[in-house]
Write a protein that holds these residues in place. Structure first.
Motif, PDB file in Angstrom:
ATOM      1  N   ARG A  17      10.639   9.816 -10.719  1.00 28.38           N
ATOM      2  CA  ARG A  17      11.468   8.648 -11.020  1.00 28.38           C
ATOM      3  C   ARG A  17      12.809   8.698 -10.302  1.00 28.38           C
ATOM      4  O   ARG A  17      13.399   7.652  -9.993  1.00 28.38           O
ATOM      5  CB  ARG A  17      11.661   8.520 -12.531  1.00 28.38           C
ATOM      6  CG  ARG A  17      10.411   7.993 -13.215  1.00 28.38           C
ATOM      7  CD  ARG A  17      10.602   7.732 -14.687  1.00 28.38           C
ATOM      8  NE  ARG A  17       9.463   6.965 -15.219  1.00 28.38           N
ATOM      9  CZ  ARG A  17       9.275   6.715 -16.509  1.00 28.38           C
ATOM     10  NH1 ARG A  17      10.150   7.169 -17.421  1.00 28.38           N
ATOM     11  NH2 ARG A  17       8.229   6.014 -16.904  1.00 28.38           N
TER      12      ARG A  17
ATOM     13  N   GLY B  97      12.177   7.153  -7.247  1.00 22.74           N
ATOM     14  CA  GLY B  97      12.147   5.706  -7.480  1.00 22.74           C
ATOM     15  C   GLY B  97      13.536   5.099  -7.498  1.00 22.74           C
ATOM     16  O   GLY B  97      13.742   3.973  -7.010  1.00 22.74           O
TER      17      GLY B  97
ATOM     18  N   TRP C 229       7.230   4.258 -11.976  1.00 25.78           N
ATOM     19  CA  TRP C 229       7.654   3.128 -12.794  1.00 25.78           C
ATOM     20  C   TRP C 229       6.542   2.118 -13.068  1.00 25.78           C
ATOM     21  O   TRP C 229       6.717   1.244 -13.927  1.00 25.78           O
ATOM     22  CB  TRP C 229       8.824   2.414 -12.115  1.00 25.78           C
ATOM     23  CG  TRP C 229      10.004   3.338 -11.981  1.00 25.78           C
ATOM     24  CD1 TRP C 229      10.347   4.078 -10.897  1.00 25.78           C
ATOM     25  CD2 TRP C 229      10.975   3.659 -12.986  1.00 25.78           C
ATOM     26  NE1 TRP C 229      11.478   4.822 -11.156  1.00 25.78           N
ATOM     27  CE2 TRP C 229      11.893   4.583 -12.427  1.00 25.78           C
ATOM     28  CE3 TRP C 229      11.172   3.235 -14.306  1.00 25.78           C
ATOM     29  CZ2 TRP C 229      12.957   5.098 -13.137  1.00 25.78           C
ATOM     30  CZ3 TRP C 229      12.249   3.744 -15.012  1.00 25.78           C
ATOM     31  CH2 TRP C 229      13.129   4.670 -14.429  1.00 25.78           C
ATOM     32  N   TRP C 230       5.420   2.211 -12.348  1.00 24.83           N
ATOM     33  CA  TRP C 230       4.279   1.341 -12.654  1.00 24.83           C
ATOM     34  C   TRP C 230       3.187   2.128 -13.375  1.00 24.83           C
ATOM     35  O   TRP C 230       2.808   1.809 -14.503  1.00 24.83           O
ATOM     36  CB  TRP C 230       3.722   0.709 -11.385  1.00 24.83           C
ATOM     37  CG  TRP C 230       2.525  -0.186 -11.639  1.00 24.83           C
ATOM     38  CD1 TRP C 230       1.226   0.209 -11.830  1.00 24.83           C
ATOM     39  CD2 TRP C 230       2.524  -1.609 -11.776  1.00 24.83           C
ATOM     40  NE1 TRP C 230       0.420  -0.869 -12.058  1.00 24.83           N
ATOM     41  CE2 TRP C 230       1.185  -1.996 -12.031  1.00 24.83           C
ATOM     42  CE3 TRP C 230       3.511  -2.582 -11.691  1.00 24.83           C
ATOM     43  CZ2 TRP C 230       0.816  -3.334 -12.207  1.00 24.83           C
ATOM     44  CZ3 TRP C 230       3.141  -3.920 -11.847  1.00 24.83           C
ATOM     45  CH2 TRP C 230       1.820  -4.284 -12.111  1.00 24.83           C
TER      46      TRP C 230
ATOM     47  N   HIS D 265       3.296   5.089 -14.720  1.00 29.20           N
ATOM     48  CA  HIS D 265       3.803   5.726 -15.937  1.00 29.20           C
ATOM     49  C   HIS D 265       4.832   4.846 -16.654  1.00 29.20           C
ATOM     50  O   HIS D 265       5.656   5.350 -17.417  1.00 29.20           O
ATOM     51  CB  HIS D 265       4.438   7.076 -15.604  1.00 29.20           C
ATOM     52  CG  HIS D 265       3.451   8.109 -15.146  1.00 29.20           C
ATOM     53  ND1 HIS D 265       2.574   8.744 -15.989  1.00 29.20           N
ATOM     54  CD2 HIS D 265       3.192   8.604 -13.903  1.00 29.20           C
ATOM     55  CE1 HIS D 265       1.830   9.602 -15.309  1.00 29.20           C
ATOM     56  NE2 HIS D 265       2.187   9.538 -14.036  1.00 29.20           N
ATOM     57  N   GLY D 266       4.789   3.558 -16.418  1.00 30.65           N
ATOM     58  CA  GLY D 266       5.762   2.645 -17.028  1.00 30.65           C
ATOM     59  C   GLY D 266       5.140   1.703 -18.034  1.00 30.65           C
ATOM     60  O   GLY D 266       3.922   1.529 -18.093  1.00 30.65           O
TER      61      GLY D 266
ATOM     62  N   GLN E 212       5.342  -2.310 -19.986  1.00 30.09           N
ATOM     63  CA  GLN E 212       5.197  -3.666 -19.484  1.00 30.09           C
ATOM     64  C   GLN E 212       6.457  -4.152 -18.769  1.00 30.09           C
ATOM     65  O   GLN E 212       6.388  -4.762 -17.703  1.00 30.09           O
ATOM     66  CB  GLN E 212       4.843  -4.618 -20.633  1.00 30.09           C
ATOM     67  CG  GLN E 212       4.399  -5.996 -20.186  1.00 30.09           C
ATOM     68  CD  GLN E 212       3.129  -5.968 -19.347  1.00 30.09           C
ATOM     69  OE1 GLN E 212       2.223  -5.167 -19.593  1.00 30.09           O
ATOM     70  NE2 GLN E 212       3.051  -6.828 -18.333  1.00 30.09           N
ATOM     71  N   ARG E 213       7.623  -3.897 -19.361  1.00 25.52           N
ATOM     72  CA  ARG E 213       8.878  -4.328 -18.740  1.00 25.52           C
ATOM     73  C   ARG E 213       9.105  -3.625 -17.407  1.00 25.52           C
ATOM     74  O   ARG E 213       9.566  -4.244 -16.431  1.00 25.52           O
ATOM     75  CB  ARG E 213      10.046  -4.060 -19.678  1.00 25.52           C
ATOM     76  CG  ARG E 213      10.060  -4.950 -20.919  1.00 25.52           C
ATOM     77  CD  ARG E 213      11.309  -4.674 -21.742  1.00 25.52           C
ATOM     78  NE  ARG E 213      11.371  -5.550 -22.913  1.00 25.52           N
ATOM     79  CZ  ARG E 213      12.347  -5.523 -23.825  1.00 25.52           C
ATOM     80  NH1 ARG E 213      13.352  -4.643 -23.675  1.00 25.52           N
ATOM     81  NH2 ARG E 213      12.334  -6.338 -24.847  1.00 25.52           N
ATOM     82  N   GLN E 214       8.775  -2.347 -17.360  1.00 26.34           N
ATOM     83  CA  GLN E 214       8.960  -1.608 -16.110  1.00 26.34           C
ATOM     84  C   GLN E 214       8.032  -2.128 -15.023  1.00 26.34           C
ATOM     85  O   GLN E 214       8.406  -2.198 -13.853  1.00 26.34           O
ATOM     86  CB  GLN E 214       8.727  -0.115 -16.357  1.00 26.34           C
ATOM     87  CG  GLN E 214       9.825   0.532 -17.201  1.00 26.34           C
ATOM     88  CD  GLN E 214       9.490   1.948 -17.603  1.00 26.34           C
ATOM     89  OE1 GLN E 214       8.346   2.248 -17.932  1.00 26.34           O
ATOM     90  NE2 GLN E 214      10.476   2.824 -17.565  1.00 26.34           N
ATOM     91  N   LYS E 215       6.831  -2.508 -15.407  1.00 25.96           N
ATOM     92  CA  LYS E 215       5.888  -3.042 -14.419  1.00 25.96           C
ATOM     93  C   LYS E 215       6.362  -4.382 -13.876  1.00 25.96           C
ATOM     94  O   LYS E 215       6.194  -4.674 -12.683  1.00 25.96           O
ATOM     95  CB  LYS E 215       4.501  -3.170 -15.044  1.00 25.96           C
ATOM     96  CG  LYS E 215       3.836  -1.817 -15.298  1.00 25.96           C
ATOM     97  CD  LYS E 215       2.454  -1.965 -15.902  1.00 25.96           C
ATOM     98  CE  LYS E 215       1.820  -0.583 -16.100  1.00 25.96           C
ATOM     99  NZ  LYS E 215       0.471  -0.669 -16.714  1.00 25.96           N
TER     100      LYS E 215
ATOM    101  N   PHE F 120       9.470  -5.190 -13.584  1.00 34.37           N
ATOM    102  CA  PHE F 120      10.576  -4.825 -12.690  1.00 34.37           C
ATOM    103  C   PHE F 120      10.036  -4.350 -11.341  1.00 34.37           C
ATOM    104  O   PHE F 120      10.559  -4.713 -10.280  1.00 34.37           O
ATOM    105  CB  PHE F 120      11.417  -3.723 -13.342  1.00 34.37           C
ATOM    106  CG  PHE F 120      12.485  -3.152 -12.445  1.00 34.37           C
ATOM    107  CD1 PHE F 120      13.567  -3.917 -12.048  1.00 34.37           C
ATOM    108  CD2 PHE F 120      12.394  -1.843 -11.988  1.00 34.37           C
ATOM    109  CE1 PHE F 120      14.549  -3.395 -11.211  1.00 34.37           C
ATOM    110  CE2 PHE F 120      13.366  -1.308 -11.155  1.00 34.37           C
ATOM    111  CZ  PHE F 120      14.441  -2.090 -10.774  1.00 34.37           C
ATOM    112  N   VAL F 121       8.967  -3.524 -11.359  1.00 29.44           N
ATOM    113  CA  VAL F 121       8.361  -3.024 -10.129  1.00 29.44           C
ATOM    114  C   VAL F 121       7.859  -4.180  -9.277  1.00 29.44           C
ATOM    115  O   VAL F 121       8.118  -4.247  -8.064  1.00 29.44           O
ATOM    116  CB  VAL F 121       7.207  -2.052 -10.456  1.00 29.44           C
ATOM    117  CG1 VAL F 121       6.414  -1.726  -9.187  1.00 29.44           C
ATOM    118  CG2 VAL F 121       7.744  -0.777 -11.073  1.00 29.44           C
TER     119      VAL F 121
END
Length: 426
Positions: A119, A122, A208-209, A211-212, A214-217, A219-220
């Motif tokens: 991360r 990232g 971030w996708w 291992h992320g 819904q919100r992080q995905k 953002f990605v």
């Protein structure tokens, strides 16, 4: 970051500050000092398989210093401060990344969780996208760094050193027949930006996708869409090819629903891109391969010069006599294109051939090929991503210099693979 892992946090998360100070890619050399101290305190030191090849590469570079004063046929120039400084910087970088890999591999999972390291890469991807957008929107942005102010005048006049210590947002080049800015912030060259953004994108998706939540995905997805703007404006064909092959690699190596979902996402993204104004810029770039003749000339001249010192090279680059258009050396009022291109400037493979001979190039290739062979069966997200990056290294060595920042990211990716294998052995 607290604890013994703080130097890597300072390197990756704090990279914008290093860039602003004028250290940029040289920051890994500075931080290798505390990394080395931490390593020394926790002896015995574990060493990854295949790392002896990197040690031999470093030893070979030391030997190549014997040829610094030599001038191979087809080149010109005398031994001066610039050549010695360039050699010293490369030597320090090779040693620093060696220390960095050993440091990362000897930290425990508790001291530096694998996901945290991914991360942090990232976070640097976010920084890279921001720098790319800066290069597109404010291409003339630049400033004098503190390091630049402190160095003597002759150092600042050296093109290699100047690119490292003088922060700029973009490189302005005539690629499509007219001047166009190519993003490079926060790195040293536009090609370095292209190499780095692709490697960091791989780890950004894993951290971030994969291992992320819904919100992080979301953002990605949004940031990757935003990153498409500087990626296209970089006019970087090597980057575009690398990203295309990366997508193909992932589709082939993953299975089941993931493959179906990925194919759907790629199709949708391709359609959206084809309907956007960016598609026309890509088509123009592919129609004007202006650098092909230059690269052909420098590669041919590099191999020819290295043939006179095939085992240890010449320690540093050399300037060619003339260029692909004329035998005239140096720019004139009537011939702005009559420069003297440095040999080894069109890819890490060619740089190794001129600086360390064919032996150094073979060691470099063997190191990354060995990493692919050993970790191919690791189908974890880190394993798949790490092998992909090792493959990109071997692709990019034909068109991109690994120095300065790309090499650090390549070796961090290697360290992630090594750390992953340690966890599977427990």
């Amino acid at each position: 970051m607290r604890g013994p892992a703080w130097p890597i946090g300072a390197l990756l998360v704090g990279y914008p500050l290093w860039w602003a100070l004028g250290f940029g890619g040289l920051s890994v050399i500075v931080l290798a000092v505390p990394m080395g101290v931490l390593l020394w305190r926790r002896r015995p030191i574990q060493v990854p398989r295949g790392f002896g090849l990197w040690a031999l590469l470093l030893a070979g570079y030391l030997v190549s210093a014997l040829m610094l004063a030599e001038t191979p046929p087809g080149t010109y120039g005398e031994l001066g401060p610039g050549r010695v400084v360039g050699y010293g910087m490369r030597l320090a970088l090779y040693a620093a990344v060696l220390v960095m890999v050993l440091y990362l591999g000897n930290l425990t999972e508790r001291e530096l969780p694998q996901l945290r390291l991914v991360r942090m890469l990232g976070v640097l991807f976010v920084t890279t996208v921001a720098g790319g957008l800066l290069g597109v929107l404010l291409p003339e942005f630049s400033f004098t760094s503190p390091v630049e102010l402190l160095l003597p005048g002759w150092a600042g006049e050296n093109a290699f050193v100047q690119n490292l210590i003088h922060p700029t947002a973009a490189q302005t080049q005539k690629v499509l027949g007219f001047s166009l800015p190519r993003p490079e912030a926060p790195f040293e060259w536009a090609n370095a930006w292209g190499s780095n953004v692709s490697v960091l994108l791989v780890w950004f998706v894993v951290g971030w996708w994969v291992h992320g939540g819904q919100r992080q995905k979301l953002f990605v997805a949004g940031l990757i869409g935003l990153a498409a703007v500087p990626i296209v404006y970089s006019l970087n064909r090597g980057l575009w090819i690398g990203l295309g092959l990366a997508v193909l690699y992932v589709i082939v190596r993953v299975g089941g629903r993931t493959r179906v979902a990925l194919c759907g996402a790629v199709t949708a993204a391709t359609l959206a891109f084809a309907l956007s104004p960016l598609a026309a810029l890509v088509a123009q770039r592919l129609d004007k391969p202006h650098s092909n003749d230059i690269r052909a000339f420098t590669v041919t001249a590099t191999v020819a010069a290295a043939g006179h010192s095939p085992f240890i090279g010449y320690g540093n680059t050399r300037n060619a006599m003339g260029n692909h258009r004329t035998i005239t050396t140096g720019k004139t009022e009537w011939c702005e294109g009559c420069g003297h291109p440095p040999l080894g400037s069109d890819g890490q493979l060619w740089l190794l051939i001129i600086t360390q001979g064919f032996t150094g190039a073979a060691l470099y290739v063997a190191f990354f090929l060995g990493a692919i062979r050993r970790h191919w069966r690791d189908r974890s997200p880190v394993g798949l991503a790490g092998v992909l990056v090792m493959g990109l290294v071997l692709l990019y060595m034909f068109v991109y210099d690994g120095l300065v920042t790309p090499l650090s990211l390549y070796l961090i990716s290697f360290a992630l693979l090594w750390r992953n294998s340690q966890r599977s052995d427990v």
